[in-house]
Enzyme design. Structure first.
Site, PDB file in Angstrom:
ATOM      1  N   ARG A  24      -6.979  10.986  -6.584  1.00  0.00           N
ATOM      2  CA  ARG A  24      -8.243  10.284  -6.306  1.00  0.00           C
ATOM      3  C   ARG A  24      -9.426  11.216  -6.495  1.00  0.00           C
ATOM      4  O   ARG A  24     -10.477  10.816  -6.995  1.00  0.00           O
ATOM      5  CB  ARG A  24      -8.228   9.731  -4.883  1.00  0.00           C
ATOM      6  N   ASP A  83      -6.297  -3.258  -7.509  1.00  0.00           N
ATOM      7  CA  ASP A  83      -6.828  -3.914  -6.317  1.00  0.00           C
ATOM      8  C   ASP A  83      -6.947  -5.408  -6.579  1.00  0.00           C
ATOM      9  O   ASP A  83      -7.025  -5.833  -7.731  1.00  0.00           O
ATOM     10  CB  ASP A  83      -8.200  -3.343  -5.922  1.00  0.00           C
ATOM     11  N   ARG A  85       0.826  -1.214   0.000  1.00  0.00           N
ATOM     12  CA  ARG A  85       0.000   0.000   0.000  1.00  0.00           C
ATOM     13  C   ARG A  85       0.859   1.262   0.000  1.00  0.00           C
ATOM     14  O   ARG A  85       0.522   2.247   0.670  1.00  0.00           O
ATOM     15  CB  ARG A  85      -0.921   0.050   1.225  1.00  0.00           C
ATOM     16  N   ARG A  95      -3.779   6.774   0.611  1.00  0.00           N
ATOM     17  CA  ARG A  95      -4.374   8.034   1.088  1.00  0.00           C
ATOM     18  C   ARG A  95      -3.492   8.837   2.027  1.00  0.00           C
ATOM     19  O   ARG A  95      -3.748   9.998   2.275  1.00  0.00           O
ATOM     20  CB  ARG A  95      -5.715   7.730   1.770  1.00  0.00           C
ATOM     21  N   TYR A 152     -14.201 -12.808  -0.096  1.00  0.00           N
ATOM     22  CA  TYR A 152     -14.893 -11.555  -0.453  1.00  0.00           C
ATOM     23  C   TYR A 152     -16.184 -11.820  -1.206  1.00  0.00           C
ATOM     24  O   TYR A 152     -17.206 -11.165  -0.989  1.00  0.00           O
ATOM     25  CB  TYR A 152     -13.988 -10.654  -1.307  1.00  0.00           C
TER      26      TYR A 152
HETATM   27  O1  CP3 Z   1       0.152  -2.069  -2.338  1.00  0.00           O
HETATM   28  C1  CP3 Z   1      -0.159  -1.188  -3.154  1.00  0.00           C
HETATM   29  O2  CP3 Z   1       0.124   0.022  -3.000  1.00  0.00           O
HETATM   30  C2  CP3 Z   1      -0.823  -1.583  -4.452  1.00  0.00           C
HETATM   31  C3  CP3 Z   1      -2.223  -1.384  -4.549  1.00  0.00           C
HETATM   32  C4  CP3 Z   1      -3.146  -2.248  -3.737  1.00  0.00           C
HETATM   33  C5  CP3 Z   1      -4.389  -1.781  -3.252  1.00  0.00           C
HETATM   34  N1  CP3 Z   1      -5.048  -2.821  -2.695  1.00  0.00           N
HETATM   35  C6  CP3 Z   1      -4.856  -0.403  -3.349  1.00  0.00           C
HETATM   36  C7  CP3 Z   1      -6.030   0.013  -2.570  1.00  0.00           C
HETATM   37  C8  CP3 Z   1      -3.053  -3.595  -3.410  1.00  0.00           C
HETATM   38  C9  CP3 Z   1      -1.909  -4.564  -3.635  1.00  0.00           C
HETATM   39  C10 CP3 Z   1      -4.275  -3.945  -2.759  1.00  0.00           C
HETATM   40  C11 CP3 Z   1      -4.572  -5.306  -2.329  1.00  0.00           C
HETATM   41  C12 CP3 Z   1      -5.758  -5.562  -1.528  1.00  0.00           C
HETATM   42  N2  CP3 Z   1      -7.001  -5.016  -1.654  1.00  0.00           N
HETATM   43  C13 CP3 Z   1      -5.805  -6.541  -0.515  1.00  0.00           C
HETATM   44  C14 CP3 Z   1      -4.681  -7.444  -0.131  1.00  0.00           C
HETATM   45  C15 CP3 Z   1      -3.718  -6.786   0.752  1.00  0.00           C
HETATM   46  C16 CP3 Z   1      -4.227  -6.567   2.151  1.00  0.00           C
HETATM   47  O3  CP3 Z   1      -4.410  -5.389   2.507  1.00  0.00           O
HETATM   48  O4  CP3 Z   1      -4.425  -7.548   2.866  1.00  0.00           O
HETATM   49  C17 CP3 Z   1      -7.105  -6.529   0.003  1.00  0.00           C
HETATM   50  C18 CP3 Z   1      -7.623  -7.387   1.139  1.00  0.00           C
HETATM   51  C19 CP3 Z   1      -7.862  -5.570  -0.740  1.00  0.00           C
HETATM   52  C20 CP3 Z   1      -9.300  -5.249  -0.612  1.00  0.00           C
HETATM   53  C21 CP3 Z   1      -9.508  -3.843  -0.290  1.00  0.00           C
HETATM   54  N3  CP3 Z   1      -9.304  -2.809  -1.196  1.00  0.00           N
HETATM   55  C22 CP3 Z   1      -9.956  -3.276   0.915  1.00  0.00           C
HETATM   56  C23 CP3 Z   1     -10.278  -4.069   2.169  1.00  0.00           C
HETATM   57  C24 CP3 Z   1     -10.020  -1.886   0.719  1.00  0.00           C
HETATM   58  C25 CP3 Z   1     -10.516  -0.866   1.683  1.00  0.00           C
HETATM   59  C26 CP3 Z   1      -9.469  -0.562   2.695  1.00  0.00           C
HETATM   60  C27 CP3 Z   1      -9.207   0.898   2.738  1.00  0.00           C
HETATM   61  O5  CP3 Z   1      -8.039   1.248   2.982  1.00  0.00           O
HETATM   62  O6  CP3 Z   1     -10.139   1.679   2.530  1.00  0.00           O
HETATM   63  C28 CP3 Z   1      -9.571  -1.611  -0.587  1.00  0.00           C
HETATM   64  C29 CP3 Z   1      -9.437  -0.283  -1.220  1.00  0.00           C
HETATM   65  C30 CP3 Z   1      -8.053   0.100  -1.624  1.00  0.00           C
HETATM   66  N4  CP3 Z   1      -7.181  -0.697  -2.301  1.00  0.00           N
HETATM   67  C31 CP3 Z   1      -7.450   1.370  -1.434  1.00  0.00           C
HETATM   68  C32 CP3 Z   1      -6.197   1.328  -2.041  1.00  0.00           C
HETATM   69  C33 CP3 Z   1      -5.185   2.434  -2.152  1.00  0.00           C
HETATM   70  C34 CP3 Z   1      -8.102   2.560  -0.782  1.00  0.00           C
HETATM   71  C35 CP3 Z   1      -8.890   3.247  -1.840  1.00  0.00           C
HETATM   72  C36 CP3 Z   1      -9.199   4.672  -1.517  1.00  0.00           C
HETATM   73  O7  CP3 Z   1     -10.144   4.888  -0.766  1.00  0.00           O
HETATM   74  O8  CP3 Z   1      -8.507   5.543  -2.029  1.00  0.00           O
END
Ligand code: CP3
Length: 347
Positions: free
Chosen positions: A41, A78, A28, A32, A154
């Site tokens: 965003r 994602d 990540r 944000r 999911y």
């Molecule tokens: O690592 C990176 O920077 C690459 C991008 C990436 C994202 N999600 C961006 C993202 C990667 C590799 C993921 C993987 C991901 N997504 C996982 C596996 C890794 C982990 O965290 O265990 C999972 C479970 C998800 C599912 C997911 N996507 C969730 C639970 C959420 C909400 C959490 C949150 O922070 O709001 C997301 C959204 C998400 N994926 C965001 C980002 C940058 C936030 C989006 C935003 O609101 O801007």
């Protein structure tokens, strides 16, 4: 044939070849917590439009290159991205995360899933291509996917869960249908990862974020077996495979039979033990507790050094966190961590 990126520390560490210092990137890393990310965003309107727009997504992918100086860029996307292609509809709700319109309820829903088509996610290929090109192939570009069990969770829960009750209930009530779902997802992910490598990914990471909720026996049967199948089916020349499991301490011995090049671990297992168990047969990635980044620079340095010392000077370690960065973290502290690891790990 595609060449190694110019800074190939991550590839060499993954293959246990000599390195001048420990490579570092962070899960990540584009998120944000960065004002520049929030600006992009806002331009996109929402998260989905953001990751589907190669122009904006490449800019997000590059932020950690410009602002942190990391050794690898994970593409901005994602784990849920490919699921739209098989007919799963979802949205990212503010403050809640992903929410599916029609979660999987029964065998019929699994049967009705559509055939995966890489054309539906061609934007992911564009993001990989344009990211490499825009930095003149200086850093490795990491592609990724969610593991079958985590994606199935999911699809069945319909959202993030505290206990994965629906998923495990489904798994115990109808193991045959559940395995059928895992099979379909594995087939999709083989195509998806091969597509990412064909598009120019220098490494791929498989995220099994929720497998830690299983018993060791169920982990072997429902999480590990599909990953083994995926790993043996990926066509690659040098591209390492990184296998991440959250909550792996209870079945680390099992995980390291998956056939990956690198095992990415959370903070609940001692990196010294990880190194002993891997016994030079594979590399490790991790495993700083991300919460450390809320502390003082002194503490961040102390904790980072602990991890570097646990591994020692041999090759085979990629510095990372045990899980992702959080939205309220300080960019300054994150940058400080990257600098400390780069300075203090020089051989
Ligand atoms: O690592 C990176 O920077 C690459 C991008 C990436 C994202 N999600 C961006 C993202 C990667 C590799 C993921 C993987 C991901 N997504 C996982 C596996 C890794 C982990 O965290 O265990 C999972 C479970 C998800 C599912 C997911 N996507 C969730 C639970 C959420 C909400 C959490 C949150 O922070 O709001 C997301 C959204 C998400 N994926 C965001 C980002 C940058 C936030 C989006 C935003 O609101 O801007």
């Amino acid at each position: 044939m595609k060449k190694y990126p110019k800074n190939d520390l991550l590839i060499r560490a993954a293959k246990r070849e000599p390195i001048e210092r420990t490579p570092i990137w962070l899960m990540r890393q584009a998120g944000r917590y960065m004002p520049e990310y929030r600006e992009l965003r806002q331009k996109a309107g929402n998260f989905k439009n953001f990751y589907k727009d190669p122009h904006l997504a490449v800019q997000a992918t590059l932020l950690p290159y410009h602002l942190l100086g990391v050794d690898a860029l994970i593409i901005f996307s994602d784990i849920l991205t490919p699921l739209e292609s098989i007919g799963m509809e979802f949205d990212f709700k503010e403050g809640e995360g992903p929410v599916f319109q029609n979660p999987i309820k029964d065998e019929k829903d699994i049967h009705n899933l559509k055939q995966f088509d890489t054309k539906d996610i061609s934007y992911v290929g564009e993001i990989i291509k344009q990211t490499g090109k825009s930095i003149d192939y200086e850093l490795p570009v990491i592609g990724f996917c969610g593991a079958p069990f985590t994606l199935a969770a999911y699809m069945i829960e319909g959202r993030t869960s505290r206990d994965f009750k629906k998923t495990k209930k489904f798994m115990y009530q109808n193991p045959t249908a559940f395995k059928n779902l895992l099979d379909k997802l594995s087939d999709m992910l083989i195509e998806y990862l091969n597509f990412q490598i064909d598009s120019g990914a220098d490494a791929v990471q498989i995220f099994d974020s929720w497998a830690g909720y299983l018993t060791p026996d169920d982990y072997r049967e429902f999480a590990l077996a599909p990953i083994k199948k995926i790993i043996t089916s990926i066509k690659r020349n040098y591209q390492p495979i990184i296998h991440f499991t959250k909550g792996v301490a209870g079945f680390f011995d099992e995980m390291i039979t998956s056939g990956a090049d690198v095992y990415s671990v959370d903070w609940m297992i001692d990196l010294k033990k990880v190194k002993q168990k891997l016994n030079t047969k594979a590399s490790a990635q991790g495993n700083l507790d991300p919460i450390v980044l809320y502390a003082s620079k002194e503490t961040i340095k102390k904790e980072a050094l602990k991890i570097l010392q646990k591994w020692g000077k041999e090759t085979g370690h990629i510095f990372n966190l045990g899980h992702g960065l959080m939205p309220d973290m300080s960019v300054e502290n994150v940058k400080f961590l990257v600098d400390v690891v780069k300075q203090e790990s020089i051989r």
